[in-house]
Motif scaffolding. Structure first.
Motif, mmCIF file in Angstrom:
data_model
loop_
_atom_site.group_PDB
_atom_site.id
_atom_site.type_symbol
_atom_site.label_atom_id
_atom_site.label_comp_id
_atom_site.label_asym_id
_atom_site.label_seq_id
_atom_site.Cartn_x
_atom_site.Cartn_y
_atom_site.Cartn_z
ATOM 1 N N ILE A 75 0.834 -1.207 0.000
ATOM 2 C CA ILE A 75 0.000 0.000 0.000
ATOM 3 C C ILE A 75 0.868 1.257 0.000
ATOM 4 O O ILE A 75 0.585 2.217 -0.708
ATOM 5 N N ALA A 76 1.942 1.243 0.776
ATOM 6 C CA ALA A 76 2.831 2.410 0.836
ATOM 7 C C ALA A 76 3.477 2.705 -0.510
ATOM 8 O O ALA A 76 3.841 3.848 -0.792
ATOM 9 N N GLY A 77 3.600 1.692 -1.360
ATOM 10 C CA GLY A 77 4.252 1.870 -2.652
ATOM 11 C C GLY A 77 3.340 2.267 -3.796
ATOM 12 O O GLY A 77 3.800 2.461 -4.920
ATOM 13 N N ILE A 78 2.041 2.421 -3.539
ATOM 14 C CA ILE A 78 1.150 2.804 -4.635
ATOM 15 C C ILE A 78 0.934 4.311 -4.660
ATOM 16 O O ILE A 78 1.048 4.991 -3.647
ATOM 17 N N ASN A 79 0.615 4.796 -5.871
ATOM 18 C CA ASN A 79 0.502 6.236 -6.064
ATOM 19 C C ASN A 79 -0.901 6.746 -6.341
ATOM 20 O O ASN A 79 -1.233 7.856 -5.948
ATOM 21 N N HIS A 80 -1.733 5.949 -7.045
ATOM 22 C CA HIS A 80 -3.030 6.508 -7.414
ATOM 23 C C HIS A 80 -4.223 5.588 -7.232
ATOM 24 O O HIS A 80 -5.325 6.079 -7.029
ATOM 25 N N SER A 81 -4.056 4.254 -7.292
ATOM 26 C CA SER A 81 -5.263 3.434 -7.182
ATOM 27 C C SER A 81 -4.983 2.026 -6.680
ATOM 28 O O SER A 81 -3.910 1.463 -6.920
ATOM 29 N N ALA A 82 -5.994 1.504 -6.013
ATOM 30 C CA ALA A 82 -5.994 0.100 -5.611
ATOM 31 C C ALA A 82 -7.431 -0.392 -5.780
ATOM 32 O O ALA A 82 -8.368 0.232 -5.275
ATOM 33 N N ASP B 127 -9.711 -14.135 -6.113
ATOM 34 C CA ASP B 127 -9.778 -12.765 -5.610
ATOM 35 C C ASP B 127 -8.442 -12.089 -5.887
ATOM 36 O O ASP B 127 -7.398 -12.752 -5.950
ATOM 37 N N PHE B 128 -8.475 -10.772 -6.016
ATOM 38 C CA PHE B 128 -7.222 -10.061 -6.304
ATOM 39 C C PHE B 128 -7.296 -8.602 -5.895
ATOM 40 O O PHE B 128 -8.371 -8.046 -5.707
ATOM 41 N N TRP B 129 -6.117 -8.031 -5.775
ATOM 42 C CA TRP B 129 -5.901 -6.586 -5.703
ATOM 43 C C TRP B 129 -5.115 -6.207 -6.956
ATOM 44 O O TRP B 129 -4.232 -6.955 -7.374
ATOM 45 N N VAL B 130 -5.385 -5.048 -7.526
ATOM 46 C CA VAL B 130 -4.536 -4.467 -8.570
ATOM 47 C C VAL B 130 -4.077 -3.114 -8.041
ATOM 48 O O VAL B 130 -4.894 -2.273 -7.656
ATOM 49 N N PHE B 131 -2.753 -2.919 -8.020
ATOM 50 C CA PHE B 131 -2.152 -1.690 -7.517
ATOM 51 C C PHE B 131 -1.640 -0.846 -8.670
ATOM 52 O O PHE B 131 -0.790 -1.292 -9.454
ATOM 53 N N ASP B 132 -2.163 0.375 -8.786
ATOM 54 C CA ASP B 132 -1.739 1.330 -9.816
ATOM 55 C C ASP B 132 -1.794 0.758 -11.230
ATOM 56 O O ASP B 132 -1.061 1.216 -12.115
ATOM 57 N N GLY B 133 -2.610 -0.249 -11.459
ATOM 58 C CA GLY B 133 -2.724 -0.826 -12.793
ATOM 59 C C GLY B 133 -1.446 -1.479 -13.290
ATOM 60 O O GLY B 133 -1.275 -1.684 -14.483
#
Length: 173
Positions: free
Chosen positions: A13-20, A116-122
């Protein structure tokens, strides 16, 4: 898929910039979760400390990160989904997440990934692999652009149909 070492969730989470974005598609998770078991016994959420999650998410939201979570659920809803529904306002929404719910019968014509998944910053996916009872087996990271596009597309199709948490009223037995 490119498997990578999985950093702790707060580090991701700390490494993302715009979306999750996060898609949940199971009706049962973590059957031995002490918070779930206590809630089943008492119906109360008073025993749960939400501060770490709220801090992790709200810090990211303050940096401009948008969190969207969509849940596909069977109706009438299972016990674990009742628990998730009960804690969503205090846990997810209070931290700054947007949450929507989609009854499974409304997802029959959607192409969805198997996990199930998370996508971080695309740019990065964290897949969750579960046993049949909802126990965590392992997580996997993937940065394959084609897989990311598939997951983002699936999420967006669910998000478009899903009902905001503030409006959704689950069918219960």
């Amino acid at each position: 898929m490119n498997s990578k070492k999985i950093p702790p969730f707060p580090e991701l989470i700390a490494g993302i910039n715009h979306s999750a974005i996060h898609l949940e598609m199971r009706d049962a998770y973590l059957p031995d979760n002490p918070n779930f078991l206590k809630w089943k016994e008492t119906g109360s959420l008073d025993h749960i400390d939400f501060s770490a999650w709220r801090r992790t998410i709200s810090d990211a939201v303050a940096r401009g990160v948008v969190f969207r979570r969509a849940r596909i659920v069977s109706e009438p809803i299972a016990d674990y989904i009742r628990y998730e529904y009960a804690l969503t306002e205090l846990y997810n929404v209070a931290a700054g997440e947007q949450v929507r719910w989609l009854p499974r019968r409304q997802a029959s014509d959607l192409a969805l990934p198997g996990n199930d998944f998370w996508v971080f910053d695309g740019r990065l996916i964290r897949f969750h692999h579960f046993a049949g009872d909802g126990s965590i087996v392992e997580d996997e990271l993937c940065d394959d652009p084609a897989v990311i596009q598939l997951c983002v597309s699936a999420f967006e199709s669910v998000w478009e149909r899903a009902v905001d948490h503030s409006v959704y009223k689950p069918v219960q037995l």
